[in-house]
Structure formats: C-alpha cells, structure tokens
Design a protein around this motif. Structure first.
Motif, short mmCIF file in Angstrom:
data_model
loop_
_atom_site.label_atom_id
_atom_site.label_comp_id
_atom_site.label_asym_id
_atom_site.label_seq_id
_atom_site.Cartn_x
_atom_site.Cartn_y
_atom_site.Cartn_z
N PHE A 1 46.05 57.06 15.71
CA PHE A 1 47.15 56.48 16.89
C PHE A 1 48.56 56.58 15.88
O PHE A 1 49.52 57.17 16.21
N GLU B 1 55.74 59.60 24.71
CA GLU B 1 55.26 60.35 23.47
C GLU B 1 56.01 60.12 22.29
O GLU B 1 57.22 60.16 22.74
N ALA B 2 55.78 60.05 21.01
CA ALA B 2 56.77 59.92 19.99
C ALA B 2 57.75 60.67 19.97
O ALA B 2 58.93 60.69 19.49
N ARG B 3 57.42 61.96 20.31
CA ARG B 3 58.64 63.35 20.32
C ARG B 3 59.74 63.01 21.31
O ARG B 3 60.52 63.54 20.96
N GLU C 1 58.65 65.28 14.52
CA GLU C 1 58.89 66.61 15.35
C GLU C 1 60.17 66.44 16.22
O GLU C 1 61.27 67.09 16.42
N GLY C 2 60.26 65.15 17.02
CA GLY C 2 61.11 64.62 17.74
C GLY C 2 62.30 64.49 16.87
O GLY C 2 63.36 64.83 17.96
N THR C 3 62.63 63.80 15.86
CA THR C 3 63.79 63.97 15.06
C THR C 3 64.44 65.07 14.78
O THR C 3 65.60 65.15 14.83
N ASN D 1 49.46 60.06 14.96
CA ASN D 1 50.14 60.80 15.95
C ASN D 1 51.57 60.56 16.29
O ASN D 1 52.35 61.48 16.42
N ILE D 2 51.70 58.89 16.12
CA ILE D 2 53.17 58.59 16.20
C ILE D 2 54.03 58.91 15.23
O ILE D 2 55.01 59.59 15.46
N LYS E 1 54.56 62.96 15.80
CA LYS E 1 55.41 63.47 16.86
C LYS E 1 56.94 62.96 16.72
O LYS E 1 57.77 63.40 17.14
N THR E 2 56.87 61.86 15.71
CA THR E 2 58.57 61.22 15.65
C THR E 2 59.11 62.12 14.75
O THR E 2 60.24 62.47 15.05
N ASN F 1 52.92 55.81 22.79
CA ASN F 1 51.42 56.16 23.13
C ASN F 1 51.19 57.69 22.41
O ASN F 1 52.14 58.39 22.30
N GLY G 1 50.01 60.01 23.94
CA GLY G 1 50.02 61.08 24.77
C GLY G 1 50.53 60.63 26.07
O GLY G 1 50.97 59.29 26.29
#
Lengths: 345, 345
Positions: free
Chosen positions: B230, A213-215, B240-242, B233-234, B237-238, A181, A183
């Motif tokens: 949507f 959250e995707a992060r 960033e997370g990766t 955002n995925i 943030k993906t 999602n 958030g």
C-alpha cells in the motif's frame, strides 16, 4: 486578535521568528502578538525595530525543546520551555486565538494534544498541510504524520475536519474529498481504506468523490485527500523528494551541457523561479493541526521571516473563521449520523 | 533461452509487442521467443518483417483479459486467454526462462501466483520496480502493490528477494536496504514498520542500513527500499505524479512567458530530453514479480516496442543469473535464522 508565537522554535529562532512576527503587525493593524521565549534574546531583536509596543507581549521562558528529544517526555518535564509556556498562555488567555511554532513537530502535536486538548467528539487530531496543485488552488492532505495507525472512523473525522479547513483556507465551497488509495476503483485498497471508503461513501456531511490514486493527488481534482498518517507522510515526503530530484537533474544537465543550455537556463530563470515558488509547500503558511481546541499552525523548521508572517496571518484567518467551532459541529453531526446508522443495523 | 510473451497485453498490443519481441531477436542471437495470442492478428505483423522463423513459436489464444475484469475470476474462467496460456506454456516448457506482459497488473500477479506458483519458503511474492535515483544507479522499491496488508515477516522476505534482484539488476554487491518509514530514527513508524525494523536489524542475510524517509528514497543512498504494497504504491505513484506536475508547470511557464523563455526552452531541449529519459521508470524494462518460480516481468501498459525489447532482455538476464534459485536459497537462510531465533526465545 492575539496570536501566540513560540519565539525559540525552528532553525532560525529567535531572529527570524521575532522579525516575522513584527512584520505581521505591519500587515494587519488588528493583530497582537505574544512572543514566548528567552527575553534576554528577544529584547535585543525588538530594540532594533520600530513597532507599537502596546501590541507586543513577552512571556519569558528560559528552556527550549529540541527535535532530538522525546516529545512526550519533553512536554511533561520542561515546564519552563517556550512550547509549554506557549500552550499555557494559549489556554489561559481568552483573546489568544491561535499559535504558531516552527519547532519540533512531535513536541508541538503532543503539547497541543495534552495542554490545549482535543475538540469534543474528535477521535484523533490530525496534521494537515496544503500541497500545491496544477491548477494553483492547492489540496489539503490529512493526516500527514500525527497518527501512523488509524481506524476507519479516524479517516471520517479527518475528512470532516479537512473539509472545514479547505473551506476556510482554499475557499472551496463543497470541498471534493478523495481517499488516498492504491487504485481508483471502489473495491481497491487495504483493510483500512476499504472500510474507510464505506464510511466516507455513507456520510452526508462531506462531498466524497471516491478514491484518489497518489499520481492524481496534485492534479487539482481534489480539495481534500484523506489517509492515515503513515501513508500521508510517505506521500508528502515523496512529493518533496521527487521535486528535489527533478530540479537537481535539470541543474546538473545545464552545468554539464556547455554554453547553450547555460544561456537557455538564464533565459528560463523567471520560469524556474515561479515554478519553485509554486512548489514551495510553506509559502502560504504552515500545516494546521486540526481537532484541538485552538488554532495550531506548525511552520516549517527552516522558516524565514516571510513564512512566519504568513503562518501568523493564516492562524488569524482560521481563528476569525471559527474553524474550531466548525470542526466541532461537523464532527458532532458526523458522529450522530454514524451512530444513528449503527443503531439501525 | 526462451522468453514467453503475452502478445495481447497492453495499450499497444499486439503491434508494438510483436515488433518489440522481434527486435529482441536482433539484439541477442541466443534468445528465442514464444508469442502467445490470436494468431490471426500476430501473423500479419510477422509477415511484414524478416526474422529467423526457427526462433519464433506461436501459441494461439483467442481470449483476452482486460484491466477492468476481476483478476481472480478472469484467470480462473478464461482458459483460452493469452495470459493463462502464457503461464501454462511457461510452466510446461523447461527452456522457457521468463515471461513478459504489458497487460493487467492484477491478472499477471494473480495468474503467476496461481499458475506458476510461489517459491518454497516465500511468504508473499512482491512487485518490484526500479526507480530512478540522483546518482543514476536506481533503487528497487519492494513491494509496490501486490500485498496491501502485510506482516513483518513479509517485509523481511521482500528485503531478501529485492537484494538478490538488486545484485542482478543494479550490480550492487551488498545492496543497502532501507525500510520506508515516517522518520529516520529507529523508534519511528507504525506497528508494522516498528516490528519490521526489529526483524530487519536482526537479519545477517541482508545489509540493512535503517529507516528511509520517503524524501530520501531517490537520493541514491539506498539500493533497496522495502515497504508494504500500500505505502509502496503511494510512494511510486506520488513520484510519478510530482514529476508530471513539475514538468507541466515548467511547460506552462514557458508558453505563458513570451519569446525569451521559449528561446531558452529550445536551448534547454537536450537537457529536458535527458532528464525525462532518466525519469522514465520503464526505459530499463518492467517491474519484476519476485518470489514465484519463474521470472515474471510486468511491462508498463503503455509500453512501445523499445520498452518491450528492454523487458525481454531484462527477463533473459534475470533467468540467466538464476534469480529464482537465489531467492529460494536466500529466503530459506532467512527463515532458518528467524525460526532459530524464535526457538531461542
């Protein structure tokens, strides 16, 4: 346990596929393989190896389906293709527990859906790869591309199916399910994810722990992350693309930096190798197509023999653990709960 | 050129915000700043610095809006908040060209929409950060969270607005626009992206180059990537997370590996530092909220003074280049084309 293998699918077919399949026979004495493809091409490869011929069956298939073809048209018209003949064999041979292909993803999904059929009660089968996480346990992402437009009930089914899969594949007892999602807060999301949140929260059949959250997808805080196939595909491929970017930037920096960083990189080589191995989304096998009546493992198109062997052993494990029966039972329970609740309202 | 600054927004407010704002005065002699926030907290920070007092205005505001509050309720009820007073100042002061906040994203977007207003013809304003690419030029991702449910016309407007933005920010003459999708082929996508593809293909106002698979978003092949908020955002943030995951895995490998990798890592330190800087999504300023009547820059919540200075200079550049007027003209042209086509049908 017999595993059906599409010998003609993938960038390295049939050579690496056949070798990978024969290697699986060495690893597990109980496995038998059915190689589906052009026997004029398969036999010369077999002749180079020593193997137990009683454990290898060949189904001749002279046609192939490429990545460029429309999956639906190809499955409907190419009756002599390795893929269509694989599915027919999978369906007709009771001992055939699973199927592995490194061929066109679209054709594998459409073929499995049309020829092997949906598990009763499952609204939509879904493609579920295991992604690497910081803690090394991995996370199941479901769906990652089979269903680009979804309804909330589909996401509940993805959660149930992927939970069974995470139990079998990752050994997670009560897999923690997150909803991808925009958030972490409960009220966040688009129309689909808001409704899915409601449905997932009210289900006793899964261990729903909230929005993801995707992060946070790869932190190890979740065993299963559910989403529609469009967003899931974006997440999966963004992760691949970002990892690529970062490794390329480091490489470029090393080459541009003179002797010292080159020496440093040489000293770090085992670390980089290990990190790359941990990030290899395909080392443990392929993505599983959950919700059809047999185990379907889609290996990466670029799979070499090692990845094929891993995919065959993965298919064997899932078949042994009766993943299809578990999915059927889980979805049936979830459906009865959902309709019971609907009745109450 | 005056820039309005929310002195109370962000993790490091007001200290780093005020310092970052004063630093901007040093960089550009033509900039004036309007600090909005609690003057009892702002004045003690100002007293520690030498600066040209004629270029600093303070608007006292004793309330603050936190990340935890509902953005709409907060904007409607907290009339004495730094954010609401910022927007009022931005609207009433003709010389105020832009606004910078590191506060709650939701409140900044809702406040800008309600208090500053949409540009005529724009269906939906959108949040557009610049992401790092392999070639170092960057790519504008639009939308990345302001609109989680979209219609095709919204995505056409995102493309027009982000193209103007890429021209101003990245210096791309004819920005190459890609549509974020689950495959590169024209027929790919969910309902929204299929219809948006059609609309983007038929527009003469943008340089649409086709679908962009998420793994190609950061390659440098696109200057603009449009998508609904949507999926955007995925993707954001993906990424960033990766990047986080990968850097942590390398760090962990170095620590676990004994003396040699530690020595290697020390030698590679400048390379890692450079790569981290290149991946810092916020070094060049913040994300721009495109489609409202003034320049709005949303800096990262964790911004230190350097990022605040960069965001102020970014707001100045965009205001100088008349980005709002360019967006208005571009959207007007796109709308007249679209309705002309609709009339023909």
């Amino acid at each position: 346990m017999k595993i059906v293998i599409d010998a003609m699918g993938g960038d390295n077919a049939p050579l690496e596929i056949v070798h990978g399949a024969l290697d699986a026979l060495v690893v597990d004495k109980d496995v038998k393989i059915i190689l589906v493809g052009d026997d004029d091409k398969i036999n010369p490869i077999l002749e180079q190896r020593n193997y137990d011929a009683s454990r290898v069956e060949i189904v001749d298939a002279k046609e192939e389906i490429s990545n460029e073809e429309s999956p639906t048209t190809a499955i409907k018209t190419k009756r002599e293709s390795s893929l269509v003949k694989s599915f027919e064999k999978l369906k007709s041979d009771e001992d055939a527990g699973g199927f592995v292909s490194a061929g066109s993803t679209g054709a594998v999904l459409v073929g499995a859906f049309m020829k092997v059929g949906r598990i009763k009660g499952v609204s939509r089968p879904a493609l579920a790869p295991v992604l690497p996480t910081l803690d090394g346990n991995g996370v199941v992402l479901c769906d990652c591309g089979a269903n680009v437009d979804c309804k909330p009930i589909n996401l509940l089914h993805f959660a149930v199916m992927a939970s069974s899969y995470a139990q079998s594949m990752l050994g997670a007892e009560r897999p923690r399910v997150g909803l991808l999602n925009n958030g972490a807060e409960a009220h966040k999301g688009n129309e689909l994810s808001k409704q899915a949140y409601e449905l997932l929260s009210n289900s006793d059949d899964i261990n729903f722990v909230g929005n993801c959250e995707a992060r946070d997808m790869l932190t190890g805080d979740f065993d299963v992350v559910v989403t529609d196939g469009f967003a899931g595909n974006i997440a999966l491929k963004t992760a691949e693309g970002t990892a690529n970017l970062l490794l390329k930037l480091i490489k470029r920096g090393v080459y541009a930096g003179g002797l010292k960083p080159k020496l440093g990189a040489a000293m770090l080589k085992p670390v980089f190798k290990d990190v790359k191995a941990k990030l290899d989304f395909n080392a443990q096998g392929g993505a599983c197509f959950l919700g059809v009546n047999k185990v379907i493992v889609k290996a990466h198109g670029a799979s070499a023999r090692g990845a094929i062997t891993a995919s065959i052993l993965q298919a064997r494990d899932l078949a042994k653990k009766n993943i299809c029966e578990r999915i059927r039972d889980g979805v049936m329970r979830a459906n009865s709960m959902t309709s019971a609740e609907a009745d109450e309202k």
